[in-house]
Write an enzyme that holds these catalytic residues in place. Structure first.
Site, PDB file in Angstrom:
ATOM      1  CE  LYS A  97     -38.337  60.815   2.751  1.00  0.00           C
ATOM      2  NZ  LYS A  97     -37.620  59.725   3.495  1.00  0.00           N
ATOM      3  CB  SER A 151     -37.346  63.158  -4.046  1.00  0.00           C
ATOM      4  OG  SER A 151     -36.920  62.079  -4.306  1.00  0.00           O
ATOM      5  CG  ASP A 166     -39.092  59.357  -1.255  1.00  0.00           C
ATOM      6  OD1 ASP A 166     -40.044  58.633  -1.029  1.00  0.00           O
ATOM      7  OD2 ASP A 166     -37.942  59.351  -0.936  1.00  0.00           O
TER       8      ASP A 166
END
Ligand code: C5P
Length: 292
Positions: free
Chosen positions: A11, A107, A140
């Site tokens: 991300k 994550s 996350d």
């Protein structure tokens, strides 16, 4: 034996503000996160019965733990515990996302394991149940489970999905500096927390970016990351990469998470890949990544 394959996407934070200090030691954030094509690959198989366990085999990063300290391992155990299943799971992880870089690599792996385990066992858990497991594993994780584009608030678990029509071309580059996330938060407290509340709340900035994205637009001028204020001054490698990305034609470059990774937004895949090649020739760890 049935094997399930999952991709774990990195991300980037297109917008990231920290808005409050909480009593549980965490902070409330207000962020717009986006998954990009830089990814790890995970393959899950049931490799034994009668004893609950996980074997995590990692290819591509020798420094990662392969026990319960790895979120991928913890996610598999959590799933088995939840359903009371006494199997041994083998997780093969091909690691490409730089670790401890602000890209949520760990994550993303944990979320991919939750998705993969659910597929491996015939989808016994709903998305809502998976989200509640994800939340237990890290701030996350809920976003990484769903991916796309979302505004995340609270610790990150209050998620509002945004239109996923973004078509960004980015270069993600990472200096070999270390940033401790708790220390980054403490540095923000020192600079912006007056004992009661954060001195600036940029809610309007997150509102504006969310509105834009939902109407199919994206203005790199509205990007923001509060952590730049406390990290770029003490991590010169990250600051140099940010300036270098802009000198190589990025419309805008910004740190992701608490760094030290920096991503640059480019007008086209060709320009981005050309910039990535130059960074690589300069010995910088750089990746081309598109929206996913
Ligand atoms: O979620 P993660 O394990 O990355 O968090 C590491 C540390 O960063 C936490 O222990 C906490 O000190 C800080 N943190 C925070 N507020 C958040 C996320 C992390 O204060 N929303």
């Amino acid at each position: 034996m049935r094997a399930v394959k999952e991709y774990a996407y990195a991300k980037i934070n297109l917008f990231l503000d920290v808005v409050a200090k909480r009593e549980d030691g965490y902070h409330d954030i207000d962020t717009v996160m986006h998954t990009v094509s830089l990814c790890d690959e995970l393959t899950l198989t049931v490799s034994g019965h009668a004893k609950r366990g996980v074997k995590l085999l990692i290819d591509g990063n020798k420094r990662l733990p392969s026990d319960g300290k790895n979120i991928a391992y913890a996610a598999a155990i959590l799933f088995l515990d939840k359903l009371g299943i006494d199997d041994e799971i083998t997780v093969k992880l091909v690691k490409r996302i730089p670790m401890s870089a602000g890209l949520a690599g760990g994550s993303a792996d944990g979320a991919a394991v939750l998705r993969g385990m659910n597929r491996l066992y015939g989808k016994p858990l709903t998305e809502k149940m998976l989200l509640s497991l994800a939340e237990k594993l890290g701030s996350d994780l809920p976003f990484c489970l769903i991916g796309g584009v979302a505004r995340c608030q609270g610790r990150g678990e209050r998620m509002t999905r945004l239109s996923d029509t973004l078509a960004l071309h980015t270069v993600i580059a990472v200096s070999d500096e270390f940033v401790s996330t708790p220390e980054a938060y403490s540095a923000l407290d020192e600079k912006y927390f007056d004992g009661k509340s954060f001195l600036f709340g940029r809610e309007e900035g997150a509102n504006a970016m969310s509105r834009d994205i939902n109407s199919g637009e994206f203005d790199p001028g509205k990007m923001y990351n509060i952590f730049e204020d406390v990290i770029l001054g003490i991590r010169p490698g990250a600051a140099r990469i940010k300036a270098r990305l802009e000198s190589l034609g990025a419309v805008r470059a910004q740190m992701s998470g608490s760094g030290p990774s920096v991503f640059g937004i480019f007008d086209s895949a060709e320009r981005a890949k050309a910039a990535r090649d130059i960074l690589l020739s300069e010995g910088i760890n750089a990746h081309y990544a598109a929206s996913v």
